[in-house]
Write an enzyme that holds these catalytic residues in place. Sequence first.
Site, PDB file in Angstrom:
ATOM      1  NE  ARG A  33      -4.345  -1.745   2.301  1.00 49.62           N
ATOM      2  CZ  ARG A  33      -4.511  -2.217   3.329  1.00 49.62           C
ATOM      3  NH1 ARG A  33      -3.736  -1.637   4.531  1.00 49.62           N
ATOM      4  NH2 ARG A  33      -5.116  -3.143   3.914  1.00 49.62           N
ATOM      5  NE  ARG A  37      -6.956   4.340   2.436  1.00 46.20           N
ATOM      6  CZ  ARG A  37      -7.707   3.590   3.511  1.00 46.20           C
ATOM      7  NH1 ARG A  37      -8.819   4.102   3.788  1.00 46.20           N
ATOM      8  NH2 ARG A  37      -7.112   2.436   3.637  1.00 46.20           N
ATOM      9  NE  ARG A  46      -9.261   7.016  -6.237  1.00 47.86           N
ATOM     10  CZ  ARG A  46      -9.813   6.266  -5.265  1.00 47.86           C
ATOM     11  NH1 ARG A  46      -8.761   5.425  -4.456  1.00 47.86           N
ATOM     12  NH2 ARG A  46     -10.927   6.012  -4.959  1.00 47.86           N
ATOM     13  CG  ASP A  82      -9.241  -3.555  -4.611  1.00 54.23           C
ATOM     14  OD1 ASP A  82      -9.843  -4.625  -4.397  1.00 54.23           O
ATOM     15  OD2 ASP A  82      -9.076  -2.997  -3.607  1.00 54.23           O
ATOM     16  CE1 TYR A 157     -13.188  -8.219   1.346  1.00 54.71           C
ATOM     17  CE2 TYR A 157     -11.453  -9.277   0.263  1.00 54.71           C
ATOM     18  CZ  TYR A 157     -11.673  -8.535   1.093  1.00 54.71           C
ATOM     19  OH  TYR A 157     -10.965  -7.572   1.750  1.00 54.71           O
TER      20      TYR A 157
END
Length: 349
Positions: A33, A37, A46, A82, A157
């Site tokens: 990552r 962010r 973004r 992702d 998921y």
Amino acid sequence: MAVMLTSPATSESAFLRACHGLPVPHTPVWFMRQAGRSLPEYRAIRAGVGMLESCRRPELVTEITLQPVRRHGVDAAILFSDIVVPVAAAGVDLDIVAGTGPVVTEPVRTEKDLERLRPLVAGDVDFVAESVRLLTAELGGTPLIGFAGAPFTLASYLVEGGPSRSHVLTKALMHGDPELWHALCERLVQITGEFLRVQVAAGVSAVQLFDSWAGALSEADYRTFVLPHSQAVLSSLASAGVPRIHFGVGAGHLLPAMASAGVEVVGVDWRTPLDVAARLVGPDQAVQGNLDPCLLFAPWPVIEAEVRRVLAEGTSASGHVFNLGHGVMPDTDPEVLTRVVALAHELTA
């Protein structure tokens, strides 16, 4: 599959040499990552663009992937994407909800549900191939890592309908209807394998298979219900000529099994010291990790001491790629990450 050969400059990179257990000029560093962010430039670019849409825009993917390479001086880039991108491309109706994660509109819990998950073809993810081509042209000698979610984590998921702490529905299906479970995982093997082959053909220098939730399983369940499918994905890349990295969270008890899946590098989270991990996986694999990402919020002397410890423990393995024990947390100070890279390079040069 036509494989694009790694350039001579890239093949001599510290990252790829470490993956193969070869001597390195310094311990290579990258962060899970690292493109995300924690970077203000990422948040700016973004703004107003959904996660899935961001992953489908090659120019945007290229810029986001390059941001941490420019800022931190890491030894490898990782493709901005992702793990649910390929299952969305294969027909699953889902969205990545901010603050929650992937949410599946109609979970897969019956044989009829499985019919909605069609095989993936390369054209379904041509935007990924284009992103990789743009990136390799920009990165020069810096390797690009491709990645995918492992069948178990993707299945979790799909069955749960979103993130889960207990994985109760997943485990119930696994044991209650093993035939359906294996059919679902076999479909995901095809999707995941094709997704990775597209990346390799476009020019990535290594791939990482994330089995984020595998640590929720016992070793017996992992070996019965998960390992054969991860092996199938990884073995499909055996002739691709790129290092394969396998990583799971909370998976210290699974490290020998995960190492047996067919990889060059085993990722280790922060719970297991790297010298212990090296003994568990054996001499044939390098290790990757494993600074606790929470420690990046501690005072610098604490961080420096922990970086030194991780580097020292990593010398027990045939090769060591310095990383965190999980992904960079959103509120991490980017300057700290830059200092960690410089320190690791300085200490091991």
